[in-house]
Enzyme design. Structure first.
Site, mmCIF file in Angstrom:
data_model
loop_
_atom_site.group_PDB
_atom_site.id
_atom_site.type_symbol
_atom_site.label_atom_id
_atom_site.label_comp_id
_atom_site.label_asym_id
_atom_site.label_seq_id
_atom_site.Cartn_x
_atom_site.Cartn_y
_atom_site.Cartn_z
ATOM 1 N N PRO A 5 -26.606 13.821 21.837
ATOM 2 C CA PRO A 5 -26.795 12.869 20.727
ATOM 3 C C PRO A 5 -27.114 11.466 21.235
ATOM 4 O O PRO A 5 -27.566 10.618 20.474
ATOM 5 C CB PRO A 5 -25.450 12.903 19.989
ATOM 6 C CG PRO A 5 -24.462 13.438 20.968
ATOM 7 C CD PRO A 5 -25.223 14.314 21.914
ATOM 8 N N GLU A 48 -16.455 18.191 24.571
ATOM 9 C CA GLU A 48 -16.693 16.742 24.468
ATOM 10 C C GLU A 48 -17.964 16.337 25.201
ATOM 11 O O GLU A 48 -18.379 15.178 25.163
ATOM 12 C CB GLU A 48 -15.505 15.958 25.055
ATOM 13 C CG GLU A 48 -14.272 15.943 24.181
ATOM 14 C CD GLU A 48 -14.550 15.423 22.773
ATOM 15 O OE1 GLU A 48 -15.207 14.382 22.640
ATOM 16 O OE2 GLU A 48 -14.111 16.081 21.809
ATOM 17 N N ARG A 96 -44.567 26.609 19.044
ATOM 18 C CA ARG A 96 -45.626 26.762 18.035
ATOM 19 C C ARG A 96 -46.868 25.936 18.376
ATOM 20 O O ARG A 96 -47.932 26.137 17.806
ATOM 21 C CB ARG A 96 -45.110 26.467 16.634
ATOM 22 C CG ARG A 96 -44.691 25.045 16.379
ATOM 23 C CD ARG A 96 -43.819 24.988 15.146
ATOM 24 N NE ARG A 96 -44.462 25.541 13.965
ATOM 25 C CZ ARG A 96 -45.436 24.944 13.284
ATOM 26 N NH1 ARG A 96 -45.873 23.771 13.660
ATOM 27 N NH2 ARG A 96 -45.965 25.515 12.223
ATOM 28 N N ASP A 131 -50.382 20.032 10.301
ATOM 29 C CA ASP A 131 -48.971 19.816 10.004
ATOM 30 C C ASP A 131 -48.618 18.334 9.946
ATOM 31 O O ASP A 131 -49.321 17.503 10.512
ATOM 32 C CB ASP A 131 -48.098 20.465 11.090
ATOM 33 C CG ASP A 131 -47.886 21.946 10.835
ATOM 34 O OD1 ASP A 131 -48.053 22.374 9.686
ATOM 35 O OD2 ASP A 131 -47.546 22.657 11.798
HETATM 36 N N1 SAM Z 1 -18.860 13.517 22.821
HETATM 37 C C1 SAM Z 1 -20.289 13.593 22.711
HETATM 38 C C2 SAM Z 1 -20.839 12.298 22.135
HETATM 39 O O1 SAM Z 1 -20.242 11.783 21.195
HETATM 40 O O2 SAM Z 1 -21.888 11.805 22.618
HETATM 41 C C3 SAM Z 1 -20.697 14.728 21.794
HETATM 42 C C4 SAM Z 1 -20.419 16.078 22.340
HETATM 43 S S1 SAM Z 1 -20.974 17.348 21.266
HETATM 44 C C5 SAM Z 1 -19.517 17.756 20.378
HETATM 45 C C6 SAM Z 1 -21.216 18.742 22.314
HETATM 46 C C7 SAM Z 1 -22.636 18.965 22.789
HETATM 47 O O3 SAM Z 1 -23.492 19.162 21.673
HETATM 48 C C8 SAM Z 1 -23.261 17.843 23.568
HETATM 49 O O4 SAM Z 1 -22.882 17.890 24.915
HETATM 50 C C9 SAM Z 1 -24.733 18.095 23.371
HETATM 51 O O5 SAM Z 1 -25.234 19.033 24.319
HETATM 52 C C10 SAM Z 1 -24.796 18.725 21.990
HETATM 53 N N2 SAM Z 1 -25.250 17.825 20.903
HETATM 54 C C11 SAM Z 1 -24.471 17.299 19.934
HETATM 55 N N3 SAM Z 1 -25.190 16.554 19.082
HETATM 56 C C12 SAM Z 1 -26.474 16.597 19.507
HETATM 57 C C13 SAM Z 1 -27.677 16.024 19.038
HETATM 58 N N4 SAM Z 1 -27.712 15.227 17.967
HETATM 59 N N5 SAM Z 1 -28.821 16.287 19.712
HETATM 60 C C14 SAM Z 1 -28.796 17.076 20.820
HETATM 61 N N6 SAM Z 1 -27.675 17.658 21.308
HETATM 62 C C15 SAM Z 1 -26.515 17.422 20.666
#
Ligand code: SAM
Length: 248
Positions: free
Chosen positions: A88, A115, A153, A168
């Protein structure tokens, strides 16, 4: 193209690689997808991939060793590839990024859980970080599936008709125009007459007008970024007059 996934839930991708456009592309060998499970690189009975965070606090953190071993095997199994961590905190994934990635021979998508991943693994192994939006998922798998679908795609020959991808949303900086199929009348609403006219020039003009109008109303930021030719500005004015909207 080859897409590798580092994931503790390889089964998560079963339907992704078997169904629809991606499934067809996999069967036609237009893309190869391979999963690497960090649990296969653990030495303990419980196949542990996570541990408690230093400094305390809730949740668990993915450990470096199983991930780095899985990434090393993935890297060694073919052409050189960048490792992209689904996060994220990463750069926002969009159509332009998908187009860029679709030109690569290979990419390794790293899915976090819990986490997140021990920062030292990210520092030493990760080349780029990508987010699919400003919200937090419980794992990187859905994000990797989104990216994989958007990339595959775009690969040459994957969509039956090359024009589908070009038309698209986002491909020309615009949202797509509305689409209709049979029946001609549904719930007392008719298909726009121009689409039944057989006039290809008029149909193209109508589609562009709708795409400009929709983008203006729904995503003015896109239109501002892209700009418009004088002819497109005229079409947009026509769209707004037709639909009783006023240009700001
Ligand atoms: N503690 C982290 C933070 O707040 O930045 C979030 C961890 S999340 C619960 C677990 C995993 O989900 C991350 O390591 C990532 O690989 C994935 N993830 C969560 N949200 C994402 C997003 N918006 N885009 C891409 N991957 C995401």
């Amino acid at each position: 193209m080859r897409i590798d996934l580092i994931t503790v839930f390889p089964e998560w991708f079963d339907s992704v690689v078997n169904l629809g456009v991606v499934g067809r592309a996999v069967r036609a060998q237009q893309v190869q997808v391979k999963c690497w499970n960090p649990r296969d690189y653990t030495l303990d009975r419980h196949r542990t991939v996570d541990d408690r965070p230093y400094g305390g606090g809730p949740g668990m953190v993915m450990m470096t060793a199983p991930l780095s071993a899985a990434i090393a095997d993935a890297r060694a199994d073919g052409a050189p590839a960048k490792v992209a961590y689904m996060s994220p905190q990463g750069r926002r994934f969009d159509q332009q990024a998908a187009q860029h990635m679709a030109k690569q021979d290979r990419i390794i998508l790293l899915c976090g859980r819990y986490e997140g991943i021990d920062e030292r693994l990210i520092d030493s192994e990760v080349d780029e970080e990508w987010s699919i939006g400003d919200y937090v998922l419980s794992g990187g798998e859905p994000a990797a599936a989104v990216m994989l679908d958007a990339i595959v795609r775009l690969l040459p020959g994957v969509l039956g008709d090359e024009r589908s991808a070009v038309q698209d949303s986002f491909m020309d900086g615009l949202l797509d125009c509305p689409h209709y199929t049979r029946p001609e009348v549904y719930a007392q609403q008719s298909v726009p007459a121009v689409l039944l006219s057989g006039h290809h020039g008029e149909i193209e003009r109508w589609r562009l007008k709708q795409a400009l109008g929709r983008t203006y109303l729904r995503r003015p930021d896109l239109l501002e970024q892209r700009g418009m030719s004088p002819a497109e500005e005229k079409l947009l004015a026509e769209f707004l007059a037709d639909t009783d909207h006023h240009q700001e």
